[in-house]
Design a protein around this motif. Sequence first.
Motif, PDB file in Angstrom:
ATOM      1  N   ASP A 178       0.679  -4.942  -8.657  1.00 31.00           N
ATOM      2  CA  ASP A 178       2.124  -5.119  -8.758  1.00 31.00           C
ATOM      3  C   ASP A 178       2.518  -6.575  -8.960  1.00 31.00           C
ATOM      4  O   ASP A 178       3.648  -6.964  -8.683  1.00 31.00           O
ATOM      5  CB  ASP A 178       2.832  -4.546  -7.528  1.00 31.00           C
ATOM      6  N   ARG A 202       2.960  -1.787  -3.022  1.00 38.97           N
ATOM      7  CA  ARG A 202       3.566  -1.564  -1.703  1.00 38.97           C
ATOM      8  C   ARG A 202       4.793  -2.419  -1.458  1.00 38.97           C
ATOM      9  O   ARG A 202       5.478  -2.237  -0.457  1.00 38.97           O
ATOM     10  CB  ARG A 202       2.541  -1.860  -0.606  1.00 38.97           C
ATOM     11  N   HIS A 203       5.071  -3.368  -2.348  1.00 40.60           N
ATOM     12  CA  HIS A 203       6.168  -4.302  -2.124  1.00 40.60           C
ATOM     13  C   HIS A 203       7.399  -3.806  -2.880  1.00 40.60           C
ATOM     14  O   HIS A 203       7.409  -3.754  -4.110  1.00 40.60           O
ATOM     15  CB  HIS A 203       5.775  -5.709  -2.583  1.00 40.60           C
ATOM     16  N   THR A 204       8.441  -3.458  -2.112  1.00 37.67           N
ATOM     17  CA  THR A 204       9.610  -2.809  -2.701  1.00 37.67           C
ATOM     18  C   THR A 204      10.258  -3.655  -3.786  1.00 37.67           C
ATOM     19  O   THR A 204      10.668  -3.130  -4.835  1.00 37.67           O
ATOM     20  CB  THR A 204      10.640  -2.486  -1.613  1.00 37.67           C
ATOM     21  N   THR A 207       8.091  -3.096  -6.835  1.00 37.31           N
ATOM     22  CA  THR A 207       8.144  -1.748  -7.397  1.00 37.31           C
ATOM     23  C   THR A 207       9.535  -1.428  -7.941  1.00 37.31           C
ATOM     24  O   THR A 207       9.667  -0.602  -8.852  1.00 37.31           O
ATOM     25  CB  THR A 207       7.708  -0.700  -6.358  1.00 37.31           C
ATOM     26  N   ALA A 220       2.566   3.935  -3.012  1.00 37.09           N
ATOM     27  CA  ALA A 220       2.449   2.794  -2.114  1.00 37.09           C
ATOM     28  C   ALA A 220       1.121   2.768  -1.369  1.00 37.09           C
ATOM     29  O   ALA A 220       0.737   1.736  -0.798  1.00 37.09           O
ATOM     30  CB  ALA A 220       3.599   2.808  -1.103  1.00 37.09           C
TER      31      ALA A 220
END
Length: 347
Positions: A178, A202-204, A207, A220
């Motif tokens: 990501d 996993r990092h909003t 994403t 995630a």
Amino acid sequence: MRATTIHAPFDMRVEDVPDPVIQEPTDVVLRVLRACICGSDLWAYRGESARQPGQRIGHEFLGIVEAAGSDVTGFAAGDLVVAPFVWSDGTCEYCAEGLQTSCPRGGFWGSVGSDGGQGEAVRVPFADGTLVKLPAEAAGDDRLLTALLVLSDVLGTGHHAALGAGVTKGSTVAVVGDGAVGLCGVLAAKRLGAERIIALGRHTARTDIARAFGATDVVAERGEAAEAAVRELTGGQGAHGVIEAVGTEQSMRTAVAIARDGGSIGYVGVPHGSGTGLDLSVMFDRNIALRGGVAPVRAYIPELLPDVLAGTIDPSPVFDLTVGLDGVPSGYQAMDDRTALKVLVKP
């Protein structure tokens, strides 16, 4: 001029260095308008990639030609140009084949004896074979200028990965990583017509960018849980194409595990770690292809440039922190701490 230098792990400095001058008739001297910090620069920052004390750094930049050597035919003072992350002569067999990264007379910015992009100016060898001219009016458009900077590396690298992954119209693609390259891989897969794009991250904040760039699903989880999630999303088969944009043993294992039988992996993550993560017997049994490597972004800029100029694709959201030249050391720390995705530098 002032430029970023590296002296030891975690010891980045902005120092006075000699001004670049024309050394060969094929050179130009370029004043840097925009530069940035790459995730691959962090390997030198952390001491995992050897550098000499005082060596320059930075390989992504664009700017204005200040002076041109007598043999330069394609550029003149005042031209706005973007530089791919390696220079190349434009005349050898590899350059003719679109593999400028293998040019025997080519090289990487920031290598010993060369200028780095994270400074006020750069001497560009083989300017006619290396640089790409941009519309002059772009210099006055901050957003467009930032988007055009991405052509110097990560957009072309994401495109290279998508080609390696065999992305076609209607295909399902999974993207491992990501960071800026992975996100540009999402953008490239969408541009090439992928119908479903599964972003692993996993990092909003990252994403969310992936979704804006065209990701239809986000996974995630990591490791075996990620593999199971992708399998579930794809009816148990896996993705036709997988973009691997990390370079660790685990990320490559994940890429192989989530690829569909008969699928392809496009790998562009700079390899690091103790192993490759590849099991050739598994790849053999499942007919999985592996293609990728150092992206010849010079070959891709003419194809991608019109879409950036038209706004059809806008990679500028990969930058989430902007610094001046004095802020480059703190920019490295922010990226290393993962509080920044990619740092834009305005000298």
